[in-house]
Design a protein around this motif. Structure first.
Motif, PDB file in Angstrom:
ATOM      1  N   ASN A  10       0.855  -1.170   0.000  1.00 20.58           N
ATOM      2  CA  ASN A  10       0.000   0.000   0.000  1.00 20.58           C
ATOM      3  C   ASN A  10       0.897   1.226   0.000  1.00 20.58           C
ATOM      4  OD1 ASN A  10      -2.521   1.453   0.199  1.00 20.58           O
ATOM      5  ND2 ASN A  10      -2.007   1.868   2.352  1.00 20.58           N
ATOM      6  N   TYR A  11       0.561   2.206  -0.834  1.00 23.46           N
ATOM      7  CA  TYR A  11       1.364   3.407  -0.954  1.00 23.46           C
ATOM      8  C   TYR A  11       0.508   4.649  -0.809  1.00 23.46           C
ATOM      9  CZ  TYR A  11       4.903   0.349  -3.027  1.00 23.46           C
ATOM     10  OH  TYR A  11       5.814  -0.649  -3.260  1.00 23.46           O
ATOM     11  N   ALA A  12       1.106   5.669  -0.241  1.00 22.86           N
ATOM     12  CA  ALA A  12       0.445   6.959  -0.220  1.00 22.86           C
ATOM     13  C   ALA A  12       0.282   7.453  -1.651  1.00 22.86           C
ATOM     14  CB  ALA A  12       1.261   7.964   0.587  1.00 22.86           C
ATOM     15  N   ASP A  13      -0.799   8.154  -1.909  1.00 19.05           N
ATOM     16  CA  ASP A  13      -1.051   8.651  -3.261  1.00 19.05           C
ATOM     17  C   ASP A  13       0.109   9.500  -3.784  1.00 19.05           C
ATOM     18  OD1 ASP A  13      -4.637   9.197  -2.804  1.00 19.05           O
ATOM     19  OD2 ASP A  13      -3.510   7.404  -3.354  1.00 19.05           O
ATOM     20  N   SER A  14       0.744  10.223  -2.899  1.00 20.52           N
ATOM     21  CA  SER A  14       1.805  11.131  -3.299  1.00 20.52           C
ATOM     22  C   SER A  14       3.069  10.429  -3.788  1.00 20.52           C
ATOM     23  CB  SER A  14       2.161  12.070  -2.143  1.00 20.52           C
ATOM     24  OG  SER A  14       2.606  11.340  -1.020  1.00 20.52           O
ATOM     25  N   VAL A  15       3.216   9.136  -3.487  1.00 18.00           N
ATOM     26  CA  VAL A  15       4.429   8.424  -3.874  1.00 18.00           C
ATOM     27  C   VAL A  15       4.177   7.270  -4.825  1.00 18.00           C
ATOM     28  CG1 VAL A  15       5.453   9.031  -1.646  1.00 18.00           C
ATOM     29  CG2 VAL A  15       4.457   6.757  -1.973  1.00 18.00           C
ATOM     30  N   LYS A  16       2.933   7.006  -5.152  1.00 14.90           N
ATOM     31  CA  LYS A  16       2.604   5.897  -6.050  1.00 14.90           C
ATOM     32  C   LYS A  16       3.314   6.063  -7.387  1.00 14.90           C
ATOM     33  CE  LYS A  16      -1.944   4.683  -4.191  1.00 14.90           C
ATOM     34  NZ  LYS A  16      -3.403   4.654  -4.444  1.00 14.90           N
ATOM     35  N   GLY A  17       3.909   4.978  -7.828  1.00  6.77           N
ATOM     36  CA  GLY A  17       4.627   4.988  -9.087  1.00  6.77           C
ATOM     37  C   GLY A  17       6.058   5.446  -8.975  1.00  6.77           C
ATOM     38  N   ARG A  18       6.433   5.989  -7.819  1.00  2.20           N
ATOM     39  CA  ARG A  18       7.792   6.485  -7.626  1.00  2.20           C
ATOM     40  C   ARG A  18       8.570   5.698  -6.578  1.00  2.20           C
ATOM     41  NH1 ARG A  18       8.635  11.343  -5.607  1.00  2.20           N
ATOM     42  NH2 ARG A  18       6.658  11.465  -4.449  1.00  2.20           N
ATOM     43  N   PHE A  19       7.870   5.233  -5.545  1.00  2.87           N
ATOM     44  CA  PHE A  19       8.514   4.517  -4.445  1.00  2.87           C
ATOM     45  C   PHE A  19       8.142   3.042  -4.481  1.00  2.87           C
ATOM     46  CE2 PHE A  19       8.856   8.269  -1.204  1.00  2.87           C
ATOM     47  CZ  PHE A  19       9.485   9.036  -2.169  1.00  2.87           C
ATOM     48  N   THR A  20       9.047   2.199  -4.021  1.00  4.51           N
ATOM     49  CA  THR A  20       8.796   0.770  -3.941  1.00  4.51           C
ATOM     50  C   THR A  20       9.320   0.230  -2.622  1.00  4.51           C
ATOM     51  OG1 THR A  20       9.011   0.520  -6.352  1.00  4.51           O
ATOM     52  CG2 THR A  20       9.130  -1.477  -5.011  1.00  4.51           C
ATOM     53  N   ILE A  21       8.458  -0.466  -1.879  1.00  6.14           N
ATOM     54  CA  ILE A  21       8.861  -1.079  -0.628  1.00  6.14           C
ATOM     55  C   ILE A  21       9.136  -2.560  -0.866  1.00  6.14           C
ATOM     56  CG2 ILE A  21       6.481  -1.568   0.077  1.00  6.14           C
ATOM     57  CD1 ILE A  21       7.352  -1.053   2.980  1.00  6.14           C
ATOM     58  N   SER A  22      10.134  -3.086  -0.192  1.00 11.55           N
ATOM     59  CA  SER A  22      10.479  -4.494  -0.334  1.00 11.55           C
ATOM     60  C   SER A  22      11.103  -5.009   0.950  1.00 11.55           C
ATOM     61  CB  SER A  22      11.427  -4.711  -1.518  1.00 11.55           C
ATOM     62  OG  SER A  22      12.653  -4.027  -1.319  1.00 11.55           O
ATOM     63  N   ARG A  23      11.197  -6.312   1.061  1.00 10.82           N
ATOM     64  CA  ARG A  23      11.791  -6.928   2.238  1.00 10.82           C
ATOM     65  C   ARG A  23      12.750  -8.033   1.824  1.00 10.82           C
ATOM     66  NH1 ARG A  23       6.981  -9.915   5.406  1.00 10.82           N
ATOM     67  NH2 ARG A  23       8.722 -10.485   6.797  1.00 10.82           N
ATOM     68  N   ASP A  24      13.679  -8.325   2.692  1.00 12.70           N
ATOM     69  CA  ASP A  24      14.610  -9.422   2.495  1.00 12.70           C
ATOM     70  C   ASP A  24      14.699 -10.154   3.824  1.00 12.70           C
ATOM     71  OD1 ASP A  24      16.758 -11.164   2.148  1.00 12.70           O
ATOM     72  OD2 ASP A  24      17.831  -9.778   0.843  1.00 12.70           O
ATOM     73  N   ASN A  25      13.946 -11.244   3.940  1.00  7.68           N
ATOM     74  CA  ASN A  25      13.908 -11.979   5.197  1.00  7.68           C
ATOM     75  C   ASN A  25      15.268 -12.552   5.581  1.00  7.68           C
ATOM     76  OD1 ASN A  25      11.189 -11.449   5.465  1.00  7.68           O
ATOM     77  ND2 ASN A  25      10.519 -13.464   4.769  1.00  7.68           N
ATOM     78  N   ALA A  26      16.043 -12.953   4.589  1.00 12.46           N
ATOM     79  CA  ALA A  26      17.354 -13.523   4.865  1.00 12.46           C
ATOM     80  C   ALA A  26      18.285 -12.511   5.512  1.00 12.46           C
ATOM     81  CB  ALA A  26      17.975 -14.072   3.582  1.00 12.46           C
ATOM     82  N   LYS A  27      18.137 -11.251   5.136  1.00 15.50           N
ATOM     83  CA  LYS A  27      18.979 -10.193   5.679  1.00 15.50           C
ATOM     84  C   LYS A  27      18.284  -9.398   6.780  1.00 15.50           C
ATOM     85  CE  LYS A  27      21.622  -9.518   1.421  1.00 15.50           C
ATOM     86  NZ  LYS A  27      22.035  -8.538   0.382  1.00 15.50           N
ATOM     87  N   ASN A  28      17.036  -9.738   7.053  1.00 16.43           N
ATOM     88  CA  ASN A  28      16.250  -9.038   8.070  1.00 16.43           C
ATOM     89  C   ASN A  28      16.207  -7.536   7.809  1.00 16.43           C
ATOM     90  OD1 ASN A  28      15.584 -11.367   9.577  1.00 16.43           O
ATOM     91  ND2 ASN A  28      17.553 -11.296  10.633  1.00 16.43           N
ATOM     92  N   THR A  29      15.891  -7.197   6.579  1.00 13.94           N
ATOM     93  CA  THR A  29      15.826  -5.795   6.198  1.00 13.94           C
ATOM     94  C   THR A  29      14.556  -5.493   5.420  1.00 13.94           C
ATOM     95  OG1 THR A  29      17.052  -6.159   4.138  1.00 13.94           O
ATOM     96  CG2 THR A  29      18.331  -5.546   6.084  1.00 13.94           C
ATOM     97  N   VAL A  30      14.141  -4.260   5.498  1.00 13.25           N
ATOM     98  CA  VAL A  30      13.067  -3.742   4.667  1.00 13.25           C
ATOM     99  C   VAL A  30      13.606  -2.475   4.021  1.00 13.25           C
ATOM    100  CG1 VAL A  30      12.041  -2.495   6.615  1.00 13.25           C
ATOM    101  CG2 VAL A  30      10.680  -2.951   4.569  1.00 13.25           C
ATOM    102  N   SER A  31      13.344  -2.321   2.741  1.00 16.09           N
ATOM    103  CA  SER A  31      13.912  -1.212   1.989  1.00 16.09           C
ATOM    104  C   SER A  31      12.827  -0.369   1.338  1.00 16.09           C
ATOM    105  CB  SER A  31      14.864  -1.733   0.915  1.00 16.09           C
ATOM    106  OG  SER A  31      15.935  -2.459   1.479  1.00 16.09           O
ATOM    107  N   LEU A  32      13.215   0.837   0.994  1.00 11.76           N
ATOM    108  CA  LEU A  32      12.337   1.750   0.268  1.00 11.76           C
ATOM    109  C   LEU A  32      13.144   2.382  -0.849  1.00 11.76           C
ATOM    110  CD1 LEU A  32       9.464   3.070   0.235  1.00 11.76           C
ATOM    111  CD2 LEU A  32      10.508   4.984   1.466  1.00 11.76           C
ATOM    112  N   GLN A  33      12.844   1.994  -2.068  1.00 15.54           N
ATOM    113  CA  GLN A  33      13.486   2.586  -3.234  1.00 15.54           C
ATOM    114  C   GLN A  33      12.685   3.811  -3.635  1.00 15.54           C
ATOM    115  OE1 GLN A  33      16.378   1.668  -4.939  1.00 15.54           O
ATOM    116  NE2 GLN A  33      16.044   3.619  -5.994  1.00 15.54           N
TER     117      GLN A  33
END
Length: 121
Positions: free
Chosen positions: A58-81
C-alpha cells in the motif's frame, strides 16, 4: 524486542533517487506488516508505504509509481526505493515493524530512529 536502524538517507537533487534500508536486530519473517513513514517539519507523521506478511503493498497517493517497498527476510531488512524525488519528499523517514498473535491481536509495534532525506530543487 527488535531494534530497527534506518540508513541511506541524504541530500539529493530533484529527480534523483535514494534507497533507504531498515536493518532489524532479529528476524522479520513473522512480522504482520512493515512500513515506511515520514514526518516533515511542522507536519504529522504520515504513511509512505506498507508491506504485509502476505506480500500486499500500500502506498500513499503522493508516492505511487515512484517509491517501492520491499523486504529481504534472509537479511532481516526492509527497503524503500525512492525514484523521481521531489522537494516535497523532504522529511525524516521512519521504519516500522508490527506483529500479531493468533487472532490478529496486536503484539508489538517497533519504530526506528529515522533517517533524514532532503531533496533540493
Amino acid at each position: 524486542q527488535v531494534q530497527l536502524v534506518e540508513s541511506g538517507g541524504g541530500l539529493v537533487q530533484a529527480g534523483g533517487s535514494l534507497r533507504l534500508s531498515c536493518a532489524a536486530s532479529g528476524s522479520i519473517a513473522r512480522a504482520s506488516s512493515m512500513g515506511w513513514y515520514r514526518q516533515a517539519p511542522g507536519k504529522q507523521r504520515e504513511l509512505v508505504a506498507t508491506l504485509t506478511g502476505g506480500g500486499s503493498t500500500n502506498y500513499a497517493d503522493s508516492v505511487k509509481g515512484r517509491f517501492t517497498i520491499s523486504r529481504d527476510n534472509a537479511k532481516n531488512t526492509v527497503s524503500l526505493q525512492m525514484n523521481s524525488l521531489k522537494p516535497e519528499d523532504t522529511a525524516v523517514y521512519y521504519c516500522r515493524l508490527q506483529g500479531t498473535v493468533p487472532g490478529l491481536v496486536p503484539w508489538y509495534d517497533y519504530w526506528g530512529q529515522g533517517t533524514q532525506v532532503t531533496v533540493s530543487s
